[in-house]
Each structure stands twice: as C-alpha cells, then as structure tokens.
Design an enzyme around this catalytic site. Structure first.
Site, PDB file in Angstrom:
ATOM      1  N   SER A 207     -19.308  10.852   2.404  1.00  0.00           N
ATOM      2  CA  SER A 207     -17.920  11.500   2.431  1.00  0.00           C
ATOM      3  C   SER A 207     -18.006  12.688   1.570  1.00  0.00           C
ATOM      4  O   SER A 207     -17.111  13.009   1.028  1.00  0.00           O
ATOM      5  CB  SER A 207     -16.924  10.583   1.776  1.00  0.00           C
ATOM      6  OG  SER A 207     -16.880   9.143   2.391  1.00  0.00           O
ATOM      7  N   ARG A 208     -19.143  13.592   1.403  1.00  0.00           N
ATOM      8  CA  ARG A 208     -19.407  14.615   0.988  1.00  0.00           C
ATOM      9  C   ARG A 208     -19.190  14.419  -0.571  1.00  0.00           C
ATOM     10  O   ARG A 208     -19.096  15.550  -1.314  1.00  0.00           O
ATOM     11  CB  ARG A 208     -18.566  15.613   1.356  1.00  0.00           C
ATOM     12  CG  ARG A 208     -18.692  16.010   2.738  1.00  0.00           C
ATOM     13  CD  ARG A 208     -20.117  16.805   3.130  1.00  0.00           C
ATOM     14  NE  ARG A 208     -20.279  17.234   4.341  1.00  0.00           N
ATOM     15  CZ  ARG A 208     -20.820  16.544   5.437  1.00  0.00           C
ATOM     16  NH1 ARG A 208     -21.344  15.410   5.261  1.00  0.00           N
ATOM     17  NH2 ARG A 208     -20.866  16.950   6.708  1.00  0.00           N
ATOM     18  N   LEU A 209     -19.216  13.372  -1.009  1.00  0.00           N
ATOM     19  CA  LEU A 209     -19.190  12.889  -2.586  1.00  0.00           C
ATOM     20  C   LEU A 209     -20.495  12.972  -3.328  1.00  0.00           C
ATOM     21  O   LEU A 209     -20.621  11.924  -3.912  1.00  0.00           O
ATOM     22  CB  LEU A 209     -18.405  11.627  -2.790  1.00  0.00           C
ATOM     23  CG  LEU A 209     -16.918  11.610  -2.090  1.00  0.00           C
ATOM     24  CD1 LEU A 209     -16.269  10.471  -2.574  1.00  0.00           C
ATOM     25  CD2 LEU A 209     -16.131  12.892  -2.863  1.00  0.00           C
TER      26      LEU A 209
END
Ligand code: FMN
Length: 213
Positions: free
Chosen positions: A191-193
C-alpha cells in the site's frame, strides 16, 4: 508517451518486502546484510551504484560505478581522477551513492565526504586487475572528447608495446573512499507504506530516525 512506458505507469504493483521493524544500531552492519542478501538473491550488478557529485557549477551529475571494497566504515570505488566526477570531487568532496536492488525492493542512499585512498591501496587494487583493464586505464582519457573509436584503439595498441609485461598504475587512476554521514534504507511495503530508516552520524555513534514514505 511510448506504449511500454504507459504499461509501466499503469502497473500499480504492490510491494511486499520484509519490514524494517527493528533496525540494528549500526547502518554499516545493516548495509552488509542487505548487500549479502542482494548477492545471494542474484540481483543483477549488486555492487553497481549511482554516484552523484556536484562541482562548482552547482549542477549535479550522476553515473554508475562499482563498489569494490568496504573498509573502515568507507565505501570504495575506482576511477580516473581526471574524469568529470574526479574534477567535481576536487571542487566539492560531498557525494551521494545510491544502490537499488529491485528483486528485494530495496534502495540505500549513502551521503558523505569523499577522499582519495592511499597510493599503496590503489596500486594493490590496480595490480590485481586483468592486463586489458590496466591498459584500458591508460588508454582512456575518461570524460574527454574522443574523435573516433579508432583513436582509442590505436592508443591501446601503442600502450601494449610500451608496457610489454607489467603495467604500472597511471597516477591519474585510483580509488576514492566515501565516509558516510547519513545512510537511508528503504524497503518496499504494501500500500505504498514503505519503510524508510535514516541513520545520521552523531558524535561517535549513529542516531536513527524514521521518515514518511
Ligand atoms: C555497470 C557499470 C559499472 C561502471 N563502473 C565504473 C567504475 O567502477 N568506475 C568508473 O570510472 N566508471 C564506471 N562506469 C562508467 C561510468 O558510469 C561513467 O561513464 C564514467 O566513469 C565516466 O563518468 P564521468 O564522465 O561522469 O566522470 C560504469 C558503468 C556501468 C554502466
């Protein structure tokens, strides 16, 4: 936009790397672990790094070089001291190295001051190189204008005659060592985290901070 680039742009792939929940105190040991993992994971050109320098023009320039050694907390590469990077490092010893290991979804950015290694150490590495590379170091006036490839090959032929056996190291060729003041480890996450852990040199030790992805 090319069709291939459009495909990449629209490929919203997720990242699933190991996380960096408990980073070790020393970034050099973390780097060694990541480097070994990159080699074991058969990353292409694990020891290739993008080296960025900025001379007095203030305009950054980047190129790939190979990491050849890690010694006493420094990262060592070899090049022509008269090249563009050599000139820029003379004007400003600050540089950044960037490693990218895509299979492991990892990036490491290392910033610090660069200095020339000792002549003895450059001699030792130069003498370990194949004869063709040694002659190449003499033949290539790296970063200068070359009028034709034939000119370069003819220089190489002359040099092979000039040095029929051992090839001495040219004074303008040798190693540089970057002593890191900051090292950032980036690990792709879902999630692009992504994880970003930054080590800053602080007194004789390192301070660790996290950054937003
Ligand atoms: C995979 C790869 C590895 C390279 N390794 C080196 C190296 O270790 N030393 C070097 O001087 N140039 C190396 N080069 C060439 C540099 O990228 C660059 O073209 C050259 O050093 C001249 O750079 P400059 O004009 O910016 O100084 C490598 C290029 C590639 C693609």
């Amino acid at each position: 936009m090319s069709e291939e680039l459009k495909k990449l742009r629209d490929d919203h792939k997720d990242f699933l790397g190991d996380n960096l929940e408990n980073p070790p105190l020393c970034p050099l040991s973390l780097f060694s672990d990541w480097f070994d993992a990159a080699v074991r994971g058969q990353e292409l050109e694990s020891n290739a790094l993008c080296l960025s320098t900025v001379g007095k023009s203030g305009i950054p320039s980047s190129r790939i070089v190979y990491l050849k050694e890690m010694k006493e907390e420094t990262f060592i590469f070899y090049t022509n001291y008269n090249s563009k990077k050599g000139e820029e490092l003379d004007q400003n010893p600050n540089a950044t190295m960037l490693f990218f290991w895509p299979k492991l979804q990892r990036q490491v950015r290392i910033t610090g001051l660069v200095s020339k290694i000792s002549e003895q150490d450059s001699d030792a590495y130069f003498s370990s190189r194949p004869r063709e590379s040694q002659l190449g170091a003499w033949a290539s006036h790296q970063s200068e204008i070359l009028h034709s490839r034939a000119e370069l090959l003819s220089r190489l032929t002359d040099l092979a005659v000039q040095f029929p056996s051992d090839v001495p190291r040219p004074a303008h060729w040798g190693g540089y060592a970057l002593l890191p003041s900051e090292m950032e480890f980036w690990q792709g996450q879902p999630s692009r985290l992504h994880d970003r852990v930054v080590y800053e040199r602080f007194a004789n030790s390192w301070r660790t901070i996290r950054k937003n992805p």
